[in-house]
Design a protein around this motif. Structure first.
Motif, PDB file in Angstrom:
ATOM      1  N   LYS A 138     -37.889  -0.295 -22.335  1.00  0.00           N
ATOM      2  CA  LYS A 138     -39.261  -0.381 -22.170  1.00  0.00           C
ATOM      3  C   LYS A 138     -39.638   0.389 -21.070  1.00  0.00           C
ATOM      4  O   LYS A 138     -40.919   0.987 -21.009  1.00  0.00           O
ATOM      5  N   SER A 139     -38.863   0.897 -20.133  1.00  0.00           N
ATOM      6  CA  SER A 139     -39.188   1.644 -18.839  1.00  0.00           C
ATOM      7  C   SER A 139     -39.445   3.144 -19.239  1.00  0.00           C
ATOM      8  O   SER A 139     -40.226   3.885 -18.725  1.00  0.00           O
ATOM      9  N   ALA A 140     -38.763   3.415 -20.578  1.00  0.00           N
ATOM     10  CA  ALA A 140     -39.218   4.909 -20.990  1.00  0.00           C
ATOM     11  C   ALA A 140     -40.232   5.145 -21.929  1.00  0.00           C
ATOM     12  O   ALA A 140     -40.532   6.102 -22.397  1.00  0.00           O
ATOM     13  N   ILE A 141     -41.021   3.934 -22.256  1.00  0.00           N
ATOM     14  CA  ILE A 141     -41.989   4.123 -23.336  1.00  0.00           C
ATOM     15  C   ILE A 141     -43.424   4.216 -22.642  1.00  0.00           C
ATOM     16  O   ILE A 141     -43.612   3.238 -21.712  1.00  0.00           O
ATOM     17  N   SER A 142     -43.975   5.434 -22.701  1.00  0.00           N
ATOM     18  CA  SER A 142     -45.401   5.521 -22.067  1.00  0.00           C
ATOM     19  C   SER A 142     -46.537   4.535 -22.370  1.00  0.00           C
ATOM     20  O   SER A 142     -47.129   4.326 -21.288  1.00  0.00           O
ATOM     21  N   THR A 143     -46.314   3.737 -23.188  1.00  0.00           N
ATOM     22  CA  THR A 143     -47.490   2.682 -23.577  1.00  0.00           C
ATOM     23  C   THR A 143     -47.145   1.296 -22.873  1.00  0.00           C
ATOM     24  O   THR A 143     -47.910   0.337 -22.861  1.00  0.00           O
ATOM     25  N   GLU A 144     -45.902   1.360 -22.181  1.00  0.00           N
ATOM     26  CA  GLU A 144     -45.636  -0.206 -21.844  1.00  0.00           C
ATOM     27  C   GLU A 144     -46.148  -0.469 -20.285  1.00  0.00           C
ATOM     28  O   GLU A 144     -46.393   0.392 -19.695  1.00  0.00           O
ATOM     29  N   HIS A 145     -46.171  -1.755 -20.125  1.00  0.00           N
ATOM     30  CA  HIS A 145     -46.646  -2.049 -18.600  1.00  0.00           C
ATOM     31  C   HIS A 145     -45.713  -3.180 -18.306  1.00  0.00           C
ATOM     32  O   HIS A 145     -45.334  -3.993 -19.005  1.00  0.00           O
ATOM     33  N   CYS A 146     -45.540  -3.305 -16.846  1.00  0.00           N
ATOM     34  CA  CYS A 146     -44.821  -4.286 -16.250  1.00  0.00           C
ATOM     35  C   CYS A 146     -45.629  -5.558 -16.210  1.00  0.00           C
ATOM     36  O   CYS A 146     -46.869  -5.348 -16.012  1.00  0.00           O
ATOM     37  N   PRO A 147     -45.228  -6.753 -16.606  1.00  0.00           N
ATOM     38  CA  PRO A 147     -46.111  -7.717 -16.545  1.00  0.00           C
ATOM     39  C   PRO A 147     -46.429  -8.609 -15.373  1.00  0.00           C
ATOM     40  O   PRO A 147     -46.899  -9.378 -15.105  1.00  0.00           O
ATOM     41  N   GLU A 148     -45.660  -8.171 -14.300  1.00  0.00           N
ATOM     42  CA  GLU A 148     -45.449  -8.976 -13.298  1.00  0.00           C
ATOM     43  C   GLU A 148     -46.132  -8.088 -12.017  1.00  0.00           C
ATOM     44  O   GLU A 148     -46.191  -6.753 -11.810  1.00  0.00           O
ATOM     45  N   LYS A 149     -47.047  -8.899 -11.166  1.00  0.00           N
ATOM     46  CA  LYS A 149     -47.837  -8.114  -9.984  1.00  0.00           C
ATOM     47  C   LYS A 149     -46.885  -7.662  -9.123  1.00  0.00           C
ATOM     48  O   LYS A 149     -45.771  -8.293  -8.681  1.00  0.00           O
ATOM     49  N   HIS A 150     -47.393  -6.681  -8.247  1.00  0.00           N
ATOM     50  CA  HIS A 150     -46.446  -6.162  -7.108  1.00  0.00           C
ATOM     51  C   HIS A 150     -46.619  -7.265  -5.901  1.00  0.00           C
ATOM     52  O   HIS A 150     -47.689  -7.730  -5.920  1.00  0.00           O
ATOM     53  N   PRO A 151     -45.499  -7.548  -5.413  1.00  0.00           N
ATOM     54  CA  PRO A 151     -45.292  -8.670  -4.522  1.00  0.00           C
ATOM     55  C   PRO A 151     -46.397  -8.546  -3.252  1.00  0.00           C
ATOM     56  O   PRO A 151     -46.949  -9.551  -2.768  1.00  0.00           O
ATOM     57  N   SER A 152     -46.651  -7.218  -2.823  1.00  0.00           N
ATOM     58  CA  SER A 152     -47.451  -7.100  -1.692  1.00  0.00           C
ATOM     59  C   SER A 152     -48.715  -6.422  -2.083  1.00  0.00           C
ATOM     60  O   SER A 152     -49.497  -6.262  -1.241  1.00  0.00           O
ATOM     61  N   GLN A 153     -49.032  -5.906  -3.236  1.00  0.00           N
ATOM     62  CA  GLN A 153     -50.068  -5.124  -3.656  1.00  0.00           C
ATOM     63  C   GLN A 153     -50.581  -5.727  -5.008  1.00  0.00           C
ATOM     64  O   GLN A 153     -50.226  -5.065  -6.062  1.00  0.00           O
ATOM     65  N   PRO A 154     -51.367  -6.725  -5.142  1.00  0.00           N
ATOM     66  CA  PRO A 154     -51.618  -7.443  -6.328  1.00  0.00           C
ATOM     67  C   PRO A 154     -52.497  -6.611  -7.001  1.00  0.00           C
ATOM     68  O   PRO A 154     -52.669  -6.748  -8.542  1.00  0.00           O
ATOM     69  N   GLU A 155     -53.033  -5.623  -6.953  1.00  0.00           N
ATOM     70  CA  GLU A 155     -53.747  -4.561  -7.922  1.00  0.00           C
ATOM     71  C   GLU A 155     -52.723  -3.808  -8.619  1.00  0.00           C
ATOM     72  O   GLU A 155     -53.283  -3.112  -9.692  1.00  0.00           O
ATOM     73  N   CYS A 206     -40.789 -10.777 -19.402  1.00  0.00           N
ATOM     74  CA  CYS A 206     -41.403 -10.342 -20.757  1.00  0.00           C
ATOM     75  C   CYS A 206     -40.505 -10.175 -21.956  1.00  0.00           C
ATOM     76  O   CYS A 206     -40.668 -10.134 -23.027  1.00  0.00           O
ATOM     77  N   HIS A 207     -39.205 -10.344 -21.732  1.00  0.00           N
ATOM     78  CA  HIS A 207     -38.109 -10.505 -22.388  1.00  0.00           C
ATOM     79  C   HIS A 207     -37.612  -9.246 -23.131  1.00  0.00           C
ATOM     80  O   HIS A 207     -37.092  -9.144 -24.301  1.00  0.00           O
ATOM     81  N   CYS A 208     -38.134  -8.091 -22.466  1.00  0.00           N
ATOM     82  CA  CYS A 208     -37.962  -6.842 -22.788  1.00  0.00           C
ATOM     83  C   CYS A 208     -36.669  -6.165 -22.350  1.00  0.00           C
ATOM     84  O   CYS A 208     -36.198  -6.497 -21.320  1.00  0.00           O
ATOM     85  N   LEU A 209     -35.932  -5.132 -23.072  1.00  0.00           N
ATOM     86  CA  LEU A 209     -35.013  -4.392 -22.727  1.00  0.00           C
ATOM     87  C   LEU A 209     -35.551  -3.426 -21.465  1.00  0.00           C
ATOM     88  O   LEU A 209     -36.134  -2.663 -21.725  1.00  0.00           O
ATOM     89  N   ILE A 210     -34.866  -3.612 -20.487  1.00  0.00           N
ATOM     90  CA  ILE A 210     -35.554  -2.786 -19.289  1.00  0.00           C
ATOM     91  C   ILE A 210     -35.198  -1.399 -19.420  1.00  0.00           C
ATOM     92  O   ILE A 210     -36.284  -0.561 -19.413  1.00  0.00           O
ATOM     93  N   ASN A 211     -34.083  -0.798 -19.767  1.00  0.00           N
ATOM     94  CA  ASN A 211     -33.846   0.547 -19.894  1.00  0.00           C
ATOM     95  C   ASN A 211     -34.862   1.416 -21.003  1.00  0.00           C
ATOM     96  O   ASN A 211     -35.402   2.537 -20.747  1.00  0.00           O
TER      97      ASN A 211
END
Length: 191
Positions: free
Chosen positions: A155-172, A148-153
């Motif tokens: 983005k992870s602290a912002i409540s409205t953000e989401h990870c764009p990638e599915k979990h490798p073993s739990q696609p939901e 997603c090209h976001c700064l990790i530290n």
């Protein structure tokens, strides 16, 4: 004309007049550079990034200085341009602001960062103008998510953000172990 700039700039009778008015609107001590003025008048994405940065002098000055260097579209890779990253971060900040600037809970941040630290998309921030500016605030060891090209530290602290990638073993779920949201529905921001 881009539709982003005020009419007195966009409809100025000459490029020099537009540069003078743009310089005034951006808070400069004179006209805006001609290359930046021409680009702002012809490219909506650059105009939006420049106009949005008018109250952030360091970013505004970087955009003005890089007017001839920044790539707006095209290219072999899918890495966003500096102007696209600025526009994306502004959208994300506005979304977060409209939802009250609420940070994520500390335990949520810890979980998200833990997931990011072990993720293959966690890479050093590239040497791009926007990330160089961000390193001043975040630190020289800034890392981004190359999905997603976001700064990790940040983005992870912002409540409205989401990870764009599915979990490798739990696609939901996302890699953050939160309900997965398709990237097109994410707030846009390279945090």
């Amino acid at each position: 004309m881009t539709g982003i700039l005020p009419p007195d700039i966009a409809n100025a009778p000459s490029p020099e007049g537009a540069a003078k008015r743009l310089g005034e609107a951006l808070g400069l001590n004179g006209p805006a550079p001609m290359e930046a003025t021409r680009r702002a008048l012809s490219e909506a994405l650059y105009a939006k990034a420049l106009w949005s940065s008018r109250k952030i002098p360091a970013l505004r000055d970087q955009l003005l200085a890089a007017a001839g260097q920044m790539r707006i579209s095209g290219g072999a890779d899918d890495t966003p341009t500096n102007a696209q990253l600025v526009a994306k971060s502004i959208k994300g900040a506005l979304k977060w602001g409209m939802e009250g600037l609420k940070p994520a809970a500390p335990w949520v941040i810890q979980r998200r960062l833990g997931a990011c630290l072990s993720c293959p998309h966690n890479v050093p921030a590239p040497d791009k103008l926007v990330y160089r500016g961000a390193k001043v605030a975040v630190g020289k060891d800034a890392r981004i998510c190359d999905a997603c090209h976001c700064l990790i530290n940040t983005k992870s602290a912002i409540s409205t953000e989401h990870c764009p990638e599915k979990h490798p073993s739990q696609p939901e779920l996302s890699r953050w172990e939160e309900p997965w949201v398709p990237p097109e529905k994410h707030p846009k921001g390279p945090w």
